[in-house]
Design a protein around this motif. Structure first.
Motif, PDB file in Angstrom:
ATOM      1  N   CYS A  43      57.062   6.605 -81.183  1.00 37.17           N
ATOM      2  CA  CYS A  43      58.275   7.415 -81.282  1.00 37.17           C
ATOM      3  C   CYS A  43      58.131   8.473 -82.377  1.00 37.17           C
ATOM      4  O   CYS A  43      57.579   8.213 -83.451  1.00 37.17           O
ATOM      5  CB  CYS A  43      59.466   6.508 -81.581  1.00 37.17           C
ATOM      6  SG  CYS A  43      61.038   7.377 -81.720  1.00 37.17           S
ATOM      7  N   HIS A  45      60.438   9.623 -84.203  1.00 33.30           N
ATOM      8  CA  HIS A  45      61.339   9.391 -85.327  1.00 33.30           C
ATOM      9  C   HIS A  45      60.630   8.623 -86.450  1.00 33.30           C
ATOM     10  O   HIS A  45      60.275   9.198 -87.463  1.00 33.30           O
ATOM     11  CB  HIS A  45      62.592   8.645 -84.856  1.00 33.30           C
ATOM     12  CG  HIS A  45      63.586   8.384 -85.939  1.00 33.30           C
ATOM     13  ND1 HIS A  45      64.271   7.190 -86.024  1.00 33.30           N
ATOM     14  CD2 HIS A  45      64.003   9.138 -86.984  1.00 33.30           C
ATOM     15  CE1 HIS A  45      65.079   7.242 -87.078  1.00 33.30           C
ATOM     16  NE2 HIS A  45      64.933   8.421 -87.670  1.00 33.30           N
ATOM     17  N   GLN A  46      60.356   7.369 -86.236  1.00 35.12           N
ATOM     18  CA  GLN A  46      59.691   6.560 -87.257  1.00 35.12           C
ATOM     19  C   GLN A  46      58.592   5.684 -86.661  1.00 35.12           C
ATOM     20  O   GLN A  46      58.251   4.644 -87.216  1.00 35.12           O
ATOM     21  CB  GLN A  46      60.709   5.707 -88.021  1.00 35.12           C
ATOM     22  CG  GLN A  46      61.645   6.543 -88.869  1.00 35.12           C
ATOM     23  CD  GLN A  46      62.642   5.712 -89.650  1.00 35.12           C
ATOM     24  OE1 GLN A  46      62.778   4.496 -89.469  1.00 35.12           O
ATOM     25  NE2 GLN A  46      63.373   6.371 -90.529  1.00 35.12           N
ATOM     26  N   GLY A  48      58.438   4.024 -83.705  1.00 32.84           N
ATOM     27  CA  GLY A  48      58.805   2.843 -82.912  1.00 32.84           C
ATOM     28  C   GLY A  48      57.967   2.717 -81.645  1.00 32.84           C
ATOM     29  O   GLY A  48      57.481   3.716 -81.114  1.00 32.84           O
ATOM     30  N   CYS A  79      63.722   4.500 -77.187  1.00 33.20           N
ATOM     31  CA  CYS A  79      63.052   3.770 -78.259  1.00 33.20           C
ATOM     32  C   CYS A  79      63.859   2.524 -78.645  1.00 33.20           C
ATOM     33  O   CYS A  79      65.075   2.600 -78.814  1.00 33.20           O
ATOM     34  CB  CYS A  79      62.885   4.682 -79.471  1.00 33.20           C
ATOM     35  SG  CYS A  79      62.071   3.857 -80.852  1.00 33.20           S
ATOM     36  N   TRP A  81      63.944   0.972 -81.421  1.00 37.35           N
ATOM     37  CA  TRP A  81      64.346   0.873 -82.828  1.00 37.35           C
ATOM     38  C   TRP A  81      65.674   1.561 -83.123  1.00 37.35           C
ATOM     39  O   TRP A  81      66.606   0.937 -83.601  1.00 37.35           O
ATOM     40  CB  TRP A  81      63.243   1.420 -83.728  1.00 37.35           C
ATOM     41  CG  TRP A  81      62.073   0.488 -83.873  1.00 37.35           C
ATOM     42  CD1 TRP A  81      61.871  -0.698 -83.223  1.00 37.35           C
ATOM     43  CD2 TRP A  81      60.935   0.679 -84.712  1.00 37.35           C
ATOM     44  NE1 TRP A  81      60.679  -1.243 -83.597  1.00 37.35           N
ATOM     45  CE2 TRP A  81      60.079  -0.439 -84.517  1.00 37.35           C
ATOM     46  CE3 TRP A  81      60.535   1.673 -85.587  1.00 37.35           C
ATOM     47  CZ2 TRP A  81      58.878  -0.577 -85.189  1.00 37.35           C
ATOM     48  CZ3 TRP A  81      59.335   1.537 -86.255  1.00 37.35           C
ATOM     49  CH2 TRP A  81      58.516   0.415 -86.058  1.00 37.35           C
ATOM     50  N   HIS A  82      65.780   2.860 -82.853  1.00 38.53           N
ATOM     51  CA  HIS A  82      67.012   3.579 -83.205  1.00 38.53           C
ATOM     52  C   HIS A  82      67.556   4.422 -82.060  1.00 38.53           C
ATOM     53  O   HIS A  82      68.507   5.166 -82.243  1.00 38.53           O
ATOM     54  CB  HIS A  82      66.781   4.499 -84.404  1.00 38.53           C
ATOM     55  CG  HIS A  82      66.057   3.860 -85.543  1.00 38.53           C
ATOM     56  ND1 HIS A  82      64.731   4.113 -85.809  1.00 38.53           N
ATOM     57  CD2 HIS A  82      66.456   2.946 -86.458  1.00 38.53           C
ATOM     58  CE1 HIS A  82      64.337   3.392 -86.847  1.00 38.53           C
ATOM     59  NE2 HIS A  82      65.355   2.673 -87.252  1.00 38.53           N
ATOM     60  N   GLY A  83      66.919   4.318 -80.886  1.00 35.49           N
ATOM     61  CA  GLY A  83      67.509   4.923 -79.700  1.00 35.49           C
ATOM     62  C   GLY A  83      67.100   6.332 -79.336  1.00 35.49           C
ATOM     63  O   GLY A  83      67.736   6.933 -78.472  1.00 35.49           O
ATOM     64  N   TYR A  84      66.079   6.898 -79.941  1.00 39.21           N
ATOM     65  CA  TYR A  84      65.624   8.206 -79.465  1.00 39.21           C
ATOM     66  C   TYR A  84      65.323   8.092 -77.977  1.00 39.21           C
ATOM     67  O   TYR A  84      64.767   7.091 -77.521  1.00 39.21           O
ATOM     68  CB  TYR A  84      64.344   8.640 -80.188  1.00 39.21           C
ATOM     69  CG  TYR A  84      64.545   9.494 -81.412  1.00 39.21           C
ATOM     70  CD1 TYR A  84      65.567   9.259 -82.307  1.00 39.21           C
ATOM     71  CD2 TYR A  84      63.665  10.545 -81.684  1.00 39.21           C
ATOM     72  CE1 TYR A  84      65.721  10.040 -83.443  1.00 39.21           C
ATOM     73  CE2 TYR A  84      63.806  11.333 -82.818  1.00 39.21           C
ATOM     74  CZ  TYR A  84      64.834  11.077 -83.691  1.00 39.21           C
ATOM     75  OH  TYR A  84      64.967  11.850 -84.810  1.00 39.21           O
TER      76      TYR A  84
HETATM   77  S1  FES Z   1      61.626   4.880 -84.487  1.00 40.06           S
HETATM   78 FE1  FES Z   1      62.276   5.486 -82.511  1.00 40.06          FE
HETATM   79  S2  FES Z   1      64.308   6.065 -82.774  1.00 40.06           S
HETATM   80 FE2  FES Z   1      63.660   5.510 -84.768  1.00 40.06          FE
END
Ligand code: FES
Length: 127
Positions: A43, A45-46, A48, A79, A81-84
């Motif tokens: 992902c 974002h972070q 995931g 994702c 983890w946080h939904g991306y």
């Molecule tokens: S790691 Fe994928 S939305 Fe945060």
């Protein structure tokens, strides 16, 4: 670099599976129309693990508040983890189409599904 992912019967429409393509983790997805798509499984974002996320049809809002319709042309991987959310065909995030996961060539070859990392200068040779 090409990698066998699985037998073609192991990936039904609407399913996905992870695969290791050299140093890159990818997720191979069979869309509801049967087409195959592959994107990087990390992902934006972070980092995931998208191969542990879920797939669903994109929804569109209508002019009526609270009313939504399914967008059969667009399927999304989310994702865990946080939904991306990403379009499985383009790798683009739903909220900003300029931010994209890397995509990879994937196809059925005989009874197998393969995914390929095209190295610079090899695209014409593998077509
Ligand atoms: S790691 Fe994928 S939305 Fe945060």
């Amino acid at each position: 670099m090409k990698q066998v992912v699985c037998h073609k019967d192991e990936l039904a429409p609407g399913q996905m599976t992870g695969a290791q393509l050299g140093p890159i983790r990818v997720v191979v997805i069979r869309a509801k129309d049967g087409s195959l798509h592959a994107v990087a499984a990390k992902c934006l974002h972070q980092g995931g693990p998208l191969d542990q996320g879920r797939i669903y049809e994109h929804t569109l809002s209508t002019e009526d508040v609270g009313q939504y319709v399914m967008d059969a042309e667009r399927e999304i991987i989310k994702c865990p983890w946080h939904g991306y959310e990403y379009d499985i065909r383009t790798g683009a995030t739903v909220f900003d189409t300029t931010r994209c996961l890397q995509t990879f060539a994937t196809r059925e070859e005989g009874d197998q599904i393969t995914v390929e990392l095209e190295l610079p200068g090899t695209a014409a040779a593998s077509a």
